[in-house]
Every structure is written in C-alpha cells, then in structure tokens.
Design an enzyme around this catalytic site. Sequence first.
Site, mmCIF file in Angstrom:
data_model
loop_
_atom_site.group_PDB
_atom_site.id
_atom_site.type_symbol
_atom_site.label_atom_id
_atom_site.label_comp_id
_atom_site.label_asym_id
_atom_site.label_seq_id
_atom_site.Cartn_x
_atom_site.Cartn_y
_atom_site.Cartn_z
ATOM 1 N N PRO A 9 0.813 -1.216 0.000
ATOM 2 C CA PRO A 9 0.000 0.000 0.000
ATOM 3 C C PRO A 9 0.848 1.269 0.000
ATOM 4 C CG PRO A 9 -0.813 -1.565 1.598
ATOM 5 C CD PRO A 9 0.504 -2.086 1.117
ATOM 6 N N GLU A 10 0.438 2.200 -0.825
ATOM 7 C CA GLU A 10 1.055 3.515 -0.870
ATOM 8 C C GLU A 10 0.184 4.450 -0.030
ATOM 9 O OE1 GLU A 10 3.707 4.579 -3.039
ATOM 10 O OE2 GLU A 10 4.101 2.576 -3.793
ATOM 11 N N LYS A 58 1.385 5.933 6.370
ATOM 12 C CA LYS A 58 0.717 4.674 6.030
ATOM 13 C C LYS A 58 0.029 4.046 7.241
ATOM 14 C CE LYS A 58 4.003 3.638 2.393
ATOM 15 N NZ LYS A 58 4.790 2.564 1.806
ATOM 16 N N ARG A 257 14.282 -3.022 -1.236
ATOM 17 C CA ARG A 257 13.026 -2.686 -1.894
ATOM 18 C C ARG A 257 13.278 -2.585 -3.385
ATOM 19 N NH1 ARG A 257 9.739 0.065 1.817
ATOM 20 N NH2 ARG A 257 8.123 -0.020 0.237
#
Length: 267
Positions: A9-10, A58, A257
């Site tokens: 999720p962004e 987030k 990442r």
Amino acid sequence: MAWQTGTVPEGDAVWNTAKRLHDALAGQVLTRSDFRVPRYATVNLTGQTVTEAVAHGKHLLIRTDRGITVHTHLKMEGYWRIQPADGGRPLGRSYQLRLVLGNSQWLAAGYLLGITEVLPTAREDRVTGHLGPDLLGPDWDAAAAVARLARKPDRPIGEALLDQRNLAGLGTVYMAETLFLRGVAPSRPVESVEDLEALVDLGHRLLDANKERPGHVTTGDARPGRETWVYGRAGRPCRRCGTVIRRGEAGPPGQERVRFWCPNCQR
Ligand SMILES: [Zn+2]
C-alpha cells in the site's frame, strides 16, 4: 466496497481506506467490537462513539470519544472490507480477520493487518511520532521533509524517499515514478540531487491526485498497462526514449526494496 491494490500500500491507498472507514464509522456508536489479536482479545469498544478515522503516512488511526485509538497498519497484504451491518458475518476469510468494528449501519473488517493495537489517543505519538511530514496530511511541509532528507547526504535518494522518518506516504510505486519524472537515478546520493524540494513536492502532488481513486496513475492515462512510466515495466521500452527499463533491489540488508528506472532519462 472491498478494495485491494495488489501491491504494497502507498499513502494514497491508505488515505482512501481511512476516508472509507471515516464515512462508515465516524459519528456513530460502536455496536460491535471484536479483536482477533490475542493481545487485545478482551478489548471491547462497544458503546463508544468513533470520532474520526485518519491516515498518518501509512498508519491508520480510528479514534473514539473515550480517548481510545485503534492503530492499524496494512503492511504488505492488509486490507479493510466495509459492508452493510445487516449482512451479519464479515465476508472475508475468517482466519485472516484481525478486527471488526461496526455500528447499526456498517461493519468494517480488517484482514491481514500488519499491526493491530489499541492505545490511548494521548499516546499516539508513540506509534507515529517518528514519522516525517505526511505527504497527504493537512500540514504537509516540503521544506521540513527536505531538511530530514539532508541529514544523511550520502544515502541513495531512492532509499531515503522510502524511509518514513523522512517523509511519510511514499512506497515503491511513487518513489520510482517521482524519480523518473525528475530525471534522477535512484542510486544518486541525496546531496547530489539539484532540487529536493521540487522532488518531494512532486511526490506530494502524485499522491494527492490519486487519493480519491483506486490504483496509481502517474502518466495521466488510467488505461490498464499505461498507468506508470517505469514502475512494473522492467524489460520494456521507456515511454520517453525507448531505452529498456531496468529493475533492481536496493536498501539496507533485509529491507531491500524494488526499484525501476530508465538508465537514459535518469542520471
Ligand atoms: Zn528513458
């Protein structure tokens, strides 16, 4: 109303989830409270009124009128499903269920959440105090984000943008897209990037433009396969110059990442 992005999720997706939770729960008395996490199994919030649901970076915070905050984080796979209360049982897979909150109209169920905890609202700082300026927060501050980025001038910019202590809300999609649009290679040291403020401000604008809808569109074209410049496009030609888009992984050991970039457009 279930909605999964299929990627980590962004900030825009978390913001949208908070908005849906707020619309379903805020201003209403909880008639259902069911924590499926051992540590909070005995917590019961029924009778409390939800005052608001907000995103902070987030992190998702659901606050009640008794000074209680339910703090959750989607992490890799988490999602919320909101359904009419008269449907009875939550519709998702029960073994993935972490938490149910409901009122007379709506049932909100959180699945596979990376974090589920309950704490006094006055102590929220304990879980969000480390975060940098929130890209979708009411007090977004590009200069403050730049000041935090500049604390580690030799760090690769791609890694620094993902560090939520610098600025809160960017994930791998917007990191890749922001750097492409600014022509900056993700491996460049922070100190070598010409205009950091313009860079973080672009990240802010991309997230803001996408917060009301599912998916992440940075090209202005929401048709499937056309949404991004470089993210998810390894091995395919750059939309600007035709050079093959590259994919790599970088970051501190154990926290690598994914990143995508055009070796020609990004220097
Ligand atoms: Zn290119």
